[in-house]
Design a protein around this motif. Structure first.
Motif, mmCIF file in Angstrom:
data_model
loop_
_atom_site.group_PDB
_atom_site.id
_atom_site.type_symbol
_atom_site.label_atom_id
_atom_site.label_comp_id
_atom_site.label_asym_id
_atom_site.label_seq_id
_atom_site.Cartn_x
_atom_site.Cartn_y
_atom_site.Cartn_z
ATOM 1 N N HIS A 48 -7.940 -2.411 -13.809
ATOM 2 C CA HIS A 48 -7.298 -1.124 -14.086
ATOM 3 C C HIS A 48 -7.451 -0.699 -15.555
ATOM 4 N N SER A 87 3.519 3.102 -12.907
ATOM 5 C CA SER A 87 3.222 4.146 -11.930
ATOM 6 C C SER A 87 3.352 3.576 -10.515
ATOM 7 N N GLU A 89 1.249 3.832 -8.205
ATOM 8 C CA GLU A 89 -0.038 3.243 -7.829
ATOM 9 C C GLU A 89 -0.084 1.754 -8.151
ATOM 10 N N GLU A 93 0.207 -1.461 -5.521
ATOM 11 C CA GLU A 93 -0.903 -2.401 -5.426
ATOM 12 C C GLU A 93 -0.447 -3.836 -5.708
#
Length: 213
Positions: A48, A87, A89, A93
């Protein structure tokens, strides 16, 4: 599965040993879990483009013994992008990978979540049904310390940061300095010796202490 906005109760209570004889290769040891935590976090952050550095007790173990301190409960890292890390996201994950990002005692942490999907290295651990309620209930987790840019050295162009809990200590970080843990390298602060002296005293290489942050 979507991330559930709950705290420590979403973590698993893992049974593992803090024996001074423990190693990161012994599946019954907490150090074994923590090493896999760090390897996962390194790969996850890199995927990321999230920067981090190994600090505090994790850096102490790396410098002194090139491994994880057997009696420590956590991996200590400084991270640099709070908004993205928190976040949905990233949280989702992490959750789907078997981990839980939560806030406790004023900072962010990551634990193995209940009913996790980790089957490749956690199969020997006993996971209790009772949910933890305080940090003392957790056997192994990651502490995430926020790092804030303070200045840039005009000569070396290396950024200088303050790391959470060390507001009076400036830490130069070029993201090029590495430290070895069990034969694998991880990013760390540039002023390793000064960092360890500030946090553990000038006898950090020989003095055994449980104050590993």
């Amino acid at each position: 599965m979507k991330f559930s906005r709950v705290g420590i109760s979403e973590c698993s209570s893992l049974q593992c040993s803090y024996s001074t004889q423990c190693t990161t290769k012994n599946e019954t040891c907490c150090a074994y879990i923590l090493k896999h935590f760090l390897v996962f976090l390194d790969g996850f952050f890199r995927s990321h483009n999230l920067t981090y550095v190994v600090i505090y007790g994790s850096l102490l173990g790396a410098v002194r013994d090139h491994t994880i301190i057997p009696w420590t409960h956590d991996i200590d890292v400084g991270y640099f992008n709070s908004t993205y890390l928190h976040s949905n996201e990233i949280r989702n994950e992490l959750y789907e990978n078997g981990y839980h990002l939560f806030e406790a005692i004023g900072m962010s942490r990551i634990c193995v979540r209940k009913n996790n999907s980790i089957t490749n290295w956690l199969t020997t651990q006993i996971v209790h049904r009772k949910s933890p309620t305080v940090m003392g209930d957790l056997s192994a987790y990651i502490d995430l310390y926020t790092a804030a840019k303070n200045a840039t050295n005009p000569i070396s162009n290396i950024s200088i940061y303050t790391i959470q809990t060390n507001d009076n200590f400036l830490t130069p970080i070029s993201f090029e300095k590495m430290v070895e843990i069990d034969g694998q390298t991880f990013p760390t602060v540039d002023n390793v010796h000064e960092h360890l002296v500030y946090n553990y005293g000038n006898r950090y290489m020989t003095e055994i202490s449980d104050r590993t942050m």
